[in-house]
Enzyme design. Structure first.
Site, mmCIF file in Angstrom:
data_model
loop_
_atom_site.group_PDB
_atom_site.id
_atom_site.type_symbol
_atom_site.label_atom_id
_atom_site.label_comp_id
_atom_site.label_asym_id
_atom_site.label_seq_id
_atom_site.Cartn_x
_atom_site.Cartn_y
_atom_site.Cartn_z
ATOM 1 N N HIS A 39 18.909 -62.751 -41.210
ATOM 2 C CA HIS A 39 19.070 -62.327 -42.608
ATOM 3 C C HIS A 39 18.232 -63.203 -43.529
ATOM 4 O O HIS A 39 18.107 -64.416 -43.303
ATOM 5 C CB HIS A 39 20.537 -62.445 -43.039
ATOM 6 C CG HIS A 39 21.433 -61.412 -42.432
ATOM 7 N ND1 HIS A 39 21.210 -60.060 -42.579
ATOM 8 C CD2 HIS A 39 22.565 -61.528 -41.688
ATOM 9 C CE1 HIS A 39 22.163 -59.382 -41.951
ATOM 10 N NE2 HIS A 39 22.988 -60.254 -41.390
ATOM 11 N N GLU A 108 18.444 -53.721 -43.838
ATOM 12 C CA GLU A 108 19.412 -53.615 -44.922
ATOM 13 C C GLU A 108 18.746 -54.035 -46.224
ATOM 14 O O GLU A 108 17.895 -54.930 -46.248
ATOM 15 C CB GLU A 108 20.618 -54.511 -44.650
ATOM 16 C CG GLU A 108 21.425 -54.087 -43.439
ATOM 17 C CD GLU A 108 22.459 -55.130 -43.047
ATOM 18 O OE1 GLU A 108 23.640 -54.754 -43.024
ATOM 19 O OE2 GLU A 108 22.085 -56.268 -42.765
#
Length: 335
Positions: A39, A108
């Site tokens: 991430h 995402e």
């Protein structure tokens, strides 16, 4: 039965040095693999972390001897050019032969929009992922690669340091299209626990079988990895409260779609009651109940179970699960 039991290193919750100690301890406690997500930003702003996966995997590989290491997942289509990922994982594969896995997904907004990158709709993200996997493999297999795709272009490219055995690629998916793609072209399939059982039995596993059938592949050719969310502690309330940091996981896709700011994600998650927060996890004080709940996923056909505990005392979790849960699972399945 051949089963693997892994540890999900929570890169959204811990800094790189602390996380590294947990990865090493996981090997000591008998886990077979260690995975982390890649991430740019965590789910939660306060107390969140987001160490880069690529250098961290190199450090973990250097401090361990046998565990498989990899991403669950990384997105090779926006922040990274697929050729950069091909080079990075080829290097890891040379350094740690037959121990490295590249887990990929469609991405995402939380990781990409903040960087000013375009965030297309799902069909385009899917096509980008499919093309990036093709390019990565072509770079691993070709001596001099020129590739002219819809999204990616390389000219006279060579990966000079490649492992003897190609790094397996796993596709992470929670919908049927990417799951079918995993069945068709991937070495492994990644999904997560705690959702409606019908999603697995009626949608995802049939889609995986459909993909396998279209490619003329046997089921055993694709590793089936389930990231199992567990909260185990002798005290019930402690086991329940441990899940609070991971409240964003309980948000529906509609509630978190296109949210790119951890502060906003944290605000939405804070509104959830603890019962809903904990709904994605196996929460129990009883090791036999944990085994029974995990067994449901094994009985569905998942062969690689990677355990994610939400608590802040990960060393306690690794020691308890390594001592009390893994031996029970191995005894039950002769693994």
């Amino acid at each position: 039965m051949t089963l693997r039991f892994g540890y999900k290193a929570s890169s959204e919750q811990f800094g790189p040095n602390e996380l590294l100690r947990f990865g090493v301890l996981a090997e000591e406690m008998g886990f077979d693999s260690v995975f982390l997500s890649d991430h740019f930003q965590p789910w939660m702003h306060e107390g969140g972390h987001a160490p880069a996966a690529l250098p961290w995997l190199g450090a973990l590989g250097a401090q361990t001897q046998r565990v498989l290491i990899g991403t669950s997942v990384l997105t090779p289509t926006f922040r990274y050019h697929p050729a950069v990922i091909a080079q990075a994982f080829a290097t890891l594969g040379v350094m740690f032969p037959e121990r490295v896995i590249l887990g990929v997904g469609t991405g995402e907004a939380l990781n990409e929009v903040t960087l000013g990158l375009d965030w297309p709709d799902s069909p385009e993200r899917f096509q980008r992922l499919k093309e990036s996997i093709a390019l990565i493999r072509e770079l691993w297999r070709g001596e001099r690669v020129t590739y002219d795709g819809k999204f990616w272009h390389v000219q006279d490219a060579t990966i000079y340091d490649r492992p003897e055995h190609e790094v397996p690629i796993y596709i992470g998916a929670s919908g049927p299209a990417a799951t079918r793609l995993a069945g068709r072209i991937a070495d492994g399939y990644i999904t997560t626990s705690g959702k409606d059982p019908a999603l697995y039995t009626d949608t995802l596993l049939p889609a995986l079988d459909e993909g396998l059938g279209k490619a003329g592949r046997a089921a055993g050719e694709v590793d089936t990895l389930m990231e199992v969310k567990v909260s185990y502690h002798p005290d019930r309330q402690t086991a329940l409260e441990k899940t609070r940091f991971w409240a964003p996981l309980a948000l529906t896709p509609e509630e978190k779609r296109d949210v790119h700011d951890p502060i906003e994600m944290q605000r939405r998650a804070a509104e959830l009651p603890i019962e809903r927060v904990a709904s994605r996890f196996i929460v129990s004080t009883d090791p036999d109940e944990h085994v029974a709940q995990i067994s449901k996923y094994i009985d569905l056909g998942f062969r690689h179970l990677v355990f994610h505990d939400p608590g802040f005392d990960q060393a306690e979790f690794l020691r308890m699960y390594g001592a009390e849960i893994l031996p029970r699972l191995r005894a039950k399945y002769g693994a």
